[in-house]
Design an enzyme around this catalytic site. Structure first.
Site, PDB file in Angstrom:
ATOM      1  N   SER A  55       0.773  -1.257   0.000  1.00  0.00           N
ATOM      2  CA  SER A  55       0.000   0.000   0.000  1.00  0.00           C
ATOM      3  C   SER A  55       0.794   1.291   0.000  1.00  0.00           C
ATOM      4  O   SER A  55       0.276   2.315  -0.442  1.00  0.00           O
ATOM      5  CB  SER A  55      -0.873   0.064   1.251  1.00  0.00           C
ATOM      6  OG  SER A  55      -1.702  -1.015   1.339  1.00  0.00           O
ATOM      7  N   ALA A  56       1.977   1.290   0.610  1.00  0.00           N
ATOM      8  CA  ALA A  56       2.648   2.567   0.848  1.00  0.00           C
ATOM      9  C   ALA A  56       3.192   3.156  -0.452  1.00  0.00           C
ATOM     10  O   ALA A  56       3.611   2.394  -1.325  1.00  0.00           O
ATOM     11  CB  ALA A  56       3.783   2.378   1.850  1.00  0.00           C
ATOM     12  N   ASP A 106      -0.583  -4.088  -6.060  1.00  0.00           N
ATOM     13  CA  ASP A 106       0.244  -3.114  -6.795  1.00  0.00           C
ATOM     14  C   ASP A 106       1.676  -3.481  -6.403  1.00  0.00           C
ATOM     15  O   ASP A 106       2.238  -2.945  -5.455  1.00  0.00           O
ATOM     16  CB  ASP A 106      -0.149  -1.705  -6.324  1.00  0.00           C
ATOM     17  CG  ASP A 106       0.510  -0.615  -7.139  1.00  0.00           C
ATOM     18  OD1 ASP A 106       0.647  -0.787  -8.358  1.00  0.00           O
ATOM     19  OD2 ASP A 106       0.885   0.414  -6.549  1.00  0.00           O
ATOM     20  N   LYS A 160      -2.993   4.674  -3.916  1.00  0.00           N
ATOM     21  CA  LYS A 160      -4.145   3.878  -4.360  1.00  0.00           C
ATOM     22  C   LYS A 160      -5.045   3.505  -3.184  1.00  0.00           C
ATOM     23  O   LYS A 160      -6.252   3.400  -3.340  1.00  0.00           O
ATOM     24  CB  LYS A 160      -3.675   2.644  -5.124  1.00  0.00           C
ATOM     25  CG  LYS A 160      -2.923   3.040  -6.379  1.00  0.00           C
ATOM     26  CD  LYS A 160      -2.341   1.882  -7.124  1.00  0.00           C
ATOM     27  CE  LYS A 160      -1.274   2.328  -8.095  1.00  0.00           C
ATOM     28  NZ  LYS A 160      -0.009   2.779  -7.452  1.00  0.00           N
ATOM     29  N   CYS A 219       4.429  -0.544 -11.970  1.00  0.00           N
ATOM     30  CA  CYS A 219       4.848   0.625 -12.742  1.00  0.00           C
ATOM     31  C   CYS A 219       6.101   0.264 -13.540  1.00  0.00           C
ATOM     32  O   CYS A 219       7.026   1.051 -13.669  1.00  0.00           O
ATOM     33  CB  CYS A 219       5.067   1.831 -11.835  1.00  0.00           C
ATOM     34  SG  CYS A 219       6.248   1.545 -10.522  1.00  0.00           S
ATOM     35  N   GLU A 268       1.569  -3.075   4.315  1.00  0.00           N
ATOM     36  CA  GLU A 268       2.866  -2.611   3.803  1.00  0.00           C
ATOM     37  C   GLU A 268       3.969  -3.335   4.561  1.00  0.00           C
ATOM     38  O   GLU A 268       3.923  -3.471   5.776  1.00  0.00           O
ATOM     39  CB  GLU A 268       2.979  -1.085   3.954  1.00  0.00           C
ATOM     40  CG  GLU A 268       4.351  -0.506   3.646  1.00  0.00           C
ATOM     41  CD  GLU A 268       4.913  -0.862   2.256  1.00  0.00           C
ATOM     42  OE1 GLU A 268       4.155  -0.791   1.273  1.00  0.00           O
ATOM     43  OE2 GLU A 268       6.105  -1.233   2.180  1.00  0.00           O
TER      44      GLU A 268
END
Ligand SMILES: C[S@@+](CC[C@H](N)C(=O)[O-])C[C@H]1O[C@@H](n2cnc3c(N)ncnc32)[C@H](O)[C@@H]1O
EC number: 2.1.1.178
Length: 483
Positions: free
Chosen positions: A121-122, A189, A126, A242, A144
Site C-alpha cells: 500500500s505505501a 500493486d 491507491k 509501474c 505494507e
C-alpha cells in the site's frame, strides 16, 4: 538528464508492441512528466476543488479514466506539499497512470460495503483513492512490508480523512494463509523494477539488469499466488506494476493461470474508459507505455477467481490477544451527545466504538469477522480521549468526521494567513479575525472549537477570550506551510 542503460534498450526493443517505435519511447522517457493530482472526495468535490484553486492560478485538464483526477498546470509553480489545501488533505499528488488500478478494480464492483485488501500500500496513493471510492464504507485492509513506509502510509491515511481501514505490516505472501478466501476485491500493486518511472526518477534505468528483473519476478509470482488465495471465489483482483517488462507483468499473470487454469479468468479492460483499447494487450491487460497517454509507464491486469482453490498451508491458529473492549452503553450515549453537540458529528453507521486504556477508537464494523485472523498495526481511527468527566475528541477524528461547514456548532473559518499560522503551530489572536468573527466569539463560551479553511477542518483551538490557543498535535506542526 535521465540515463537509460543500453541493456534495457536492447531488452525493451524486443517487447515494444507493433505500432510503437523505440525512438518515440526514448523521447517520451526523457520528457518531463505532466503533474497530476487526484481530488479527495472524502473532503471536497472535484467541482468545488477546481473552483477553489482556479482563482489561485491552477489550470485543470481532466484525466480520461478518473473522474477526480486532473493534470494541473500553474501560473506560478507552488511547493505543492506545503500548501494549506494539501495539508488539509483536499488532494493527493498522484501520477495519472497510477490512478488506473483502483479504477479497474472498482469497475463492476457492486457491493456497497466490500472488504478489500491492498497488499502493497505505501505510500498510499491507491489506498486513499480506494477509500474515497468506498466513501469510507466497508473495510480496506492496507498492508505494507517496509516499516518506514508504514509510517508514511499511516500519515497519508490520516491526512486524507480515511477511517475504514486496518493497517497491517507483513510480507504480502502471508495473506493466502491467514486470510484465505476472505476478500471481495484485492489490489496487488506489486513491488517492481519501476521501469515506467523514468520520467519522475532519472536514475530508474541507469543500473538496469535482467537478473534484477528475474529476481523480483519470483517475489511477484509468490505475491500474486498469495493474493489469489485470499480472494473469495467469484471475486476479482487487480495486479499492477509501474514497470514495462513482460517478465514482471504478462508473465506473472500467465504464471497464475498456469497454476490455476480452471479458476483464473482474465477480465478484458479494453472498455474501461474511452481510449483504453490503445493500451490493451491481446489478453485484455492494459500495458501503458509512456507515449500511450503521455504518462508514466504502467501495467494493469484484472483477474477473476472463478471457483474456490485449495489452501496451500493449513489454517493458522487464531490470535488470542485483542486489547479492545466494547464501550459501555452509557458512555457511548455521553460520547455521542458530546460529538453531536460540540462538532455536529454523528457516528458513522457500520462502525463500532471500542475502548483501550483511556482511548475510544472508531472501528469499521466489517473488521469484526477478521479479528483474530492476523495482527493489525492499527484499526480505524482514534476517536476521543476518556477524561475524568466526559471525552475530548482526537484531531484525527475531527478532521475525518467533520467534512462540511456546519452552522450549528461553534467554529471559526480562518483566512489563508491565519490558516498558515495555525498549521505552523501558532495561536491566533482574536484581533486578527474579522470584526464579525470577533462579535461571534464574544457570544461563545470559552473552550474548544473547530477552525476551518475553505470549508474544510484544520483542527481544534481553545477559545480563551483574547486568543485561540492552537490545538494542533505537535507532530503535525509544519513550519513550511504556505498559501
Ligand atoms: C509499487 S509500491 C506500492 C505503491 C502503492 N500501492 C501506492 O499506490 O502508493 C510497492 C510497495 O510494496 C512494498 N513491498 C515490497 N515487498 C513487499 C512484500 N513482500 N509484501 C508486501 N509489500 C511489499 C514496498 O515497500 C512498496 O511500498
Amino acid at each position: 538528464m535521465a540515463q537509460i542503460n543500453p541493456n534495457f534498450i536492447k531488452h525493451i526493443q524486443q517487447e515494444l508492441p507493433n505500432g510503437l517505435h523505440l525512438d518515440e519511447f526514448i523521447d517520451y522517457c526523457l520528457k518531463p512528466l505532466r503533474k497530476s493530482i487526484r481530488v479527495n472526495t472524502l473532503k471536497i468535490s472535484a467541482t468545488d476543488f477546481q473552483a477553489l484553486m482556479q482563482p489561485k492560478g491552477w489550470h485543470f485538464e481532466a484525466i480520461p479514466w478518473c473522474n477526480d483526477g486532473f493534470w494541473v498546470t500553474f501560473e506560478q509553480e507552488p511547493v505543492i506539499g506545503n500548501l494549506i489545501e494539501h495539508i488539509q488533505g483536499l488532494f493527493y499528488v498522484q501520477e495519472a497512470s497510477s490512478m488506473l488500478p483502483p479504477i479497474a478494480l472498482f469497475d463492476n464492483l457492486s457491493l456497497t460495503h466490500p472488504t478489500i485488501l491492498d497488499v502493497a500500500s505505501a505510500p498510499g496513493s491507491k489506498s486513499t483513492q480506494m477509500a474515497a471510492m468506498m466513501q469510507n464504507n466497508g473495510l480496506l485492509v492496507a498492508n505494507e512490508y517496509s516499516s518506514s513506509r508504514v509510517k508514511v502510509l499511516h500519515a497519508n491515511m490520516l491526512r486524507m480523512g480515511v477511517y475504514n481501514t486496518a493497517l497491517t505490516h507483513f510480507d504480502g505472501r502471508v495473506f493466502g494463509e491467514y486470510m484465505y478466501e476472505q476478500f471481495d476485491a484485492i489490489l496487488l500493486d506489486a513491488p517492481c523494477g519501476g521501469e515506467g518511472t523514468i520520467r519522475k526518477d532519472s536514475n530508474a534505468l541507469k543500473n538496469w539488469q535482467l537478473e534484477d528483473v528475474i529476481a523480483i519476478a519470483e517475489t511477484q509470482q509468490e505475491l500474486i499466488t498469495s493474493a489469489f488465495l485470499a480472494l473469495k471465489p467469484g471475486a476479482e483482483m487487480v495486479y499492477s506494476t509501474c514497470t514495462l517488462s513482460q517478465l514482471e507483468n504478462q508473465q506473472i499473470c500467465q504464471f497464475l493461470k498456469q497454476q490455476y487454469p480452471n479458476e483464473v479468468e482474465f477480465v478484458p479492460l479494453d472498455k474501461l474508459f474511452n481510449g483504453a483499447d490503445k493500451a490493451c494487450t491481446p489478453e485484455g491487460f492494459l500495458h501503458v507505455w509512456p507515449q500511450t497517454y503521455d504518462s508514466e509507464g504502467f501495467f494493469v491486469a484484472k483477474i477473476k477467481k472463478l471457483a474456490s482453490v485449495a489452501r496451500l498451508k493449513k489454517q493458522p491458529k487464531p490470535q488470542k490477544v485483542f486489547p479492545f473492549t466494547d464501550i459501555p452503553a452509557k458512555d457511548l450515549q455521553i460520547l455521542s451527545h458530546y460529538l453531536l453537540k460540540q462538532y455536529q458529528i454523528s457516528l458513522p453507521q457500520n462502525s463500532q466504538i471500542k475502548v483501550r486504556d483511556k482511548e475510544c477508537w472508531l472501528f469499521p464494523q466489517s473488521i469484526m469477522p477478521l479479528i483474530g485472523k492476523m495482527r493489525y498495526q492499527r484499526i480505524g481511527i482514534k476517536l476521543a480521549d476518556i477524561l475524568k468527566k466526559g471525552f475530548k475528541i482526537k484531531h484525527e477524528a475531527l478532521i475525518a468526521l467533520t467534512t462540511d461547514n456546519f452552522t450549528g456548532e461553534p467554529s471559526i473559518e480562518l483566512d489563508a494567513n491565519s490558516a498558515v499560522n495555525f498549521l505552523k503551530g501558532r495561536d491566533i489572536a482574536v484581533t486578527d479575525l474579522s470584526i464579525e468573527q470577533q462579535h461571534y466569539l464574544q457570544a461563545q463560551v470559552h473552550g474548544e472549537m473547530r477552525v476551518l479553511h475553505s470549508g474544510a477542518t484544520l483542527g481544534m483551538v481553545k477559545y480563551l477570550g483574547h486568543r485561540l490557543k492552537n490545538g494542533l498535535p505537535r507532530e503535525l506542526v509544519n513550519d513550511n506551510a504556505c498559501m
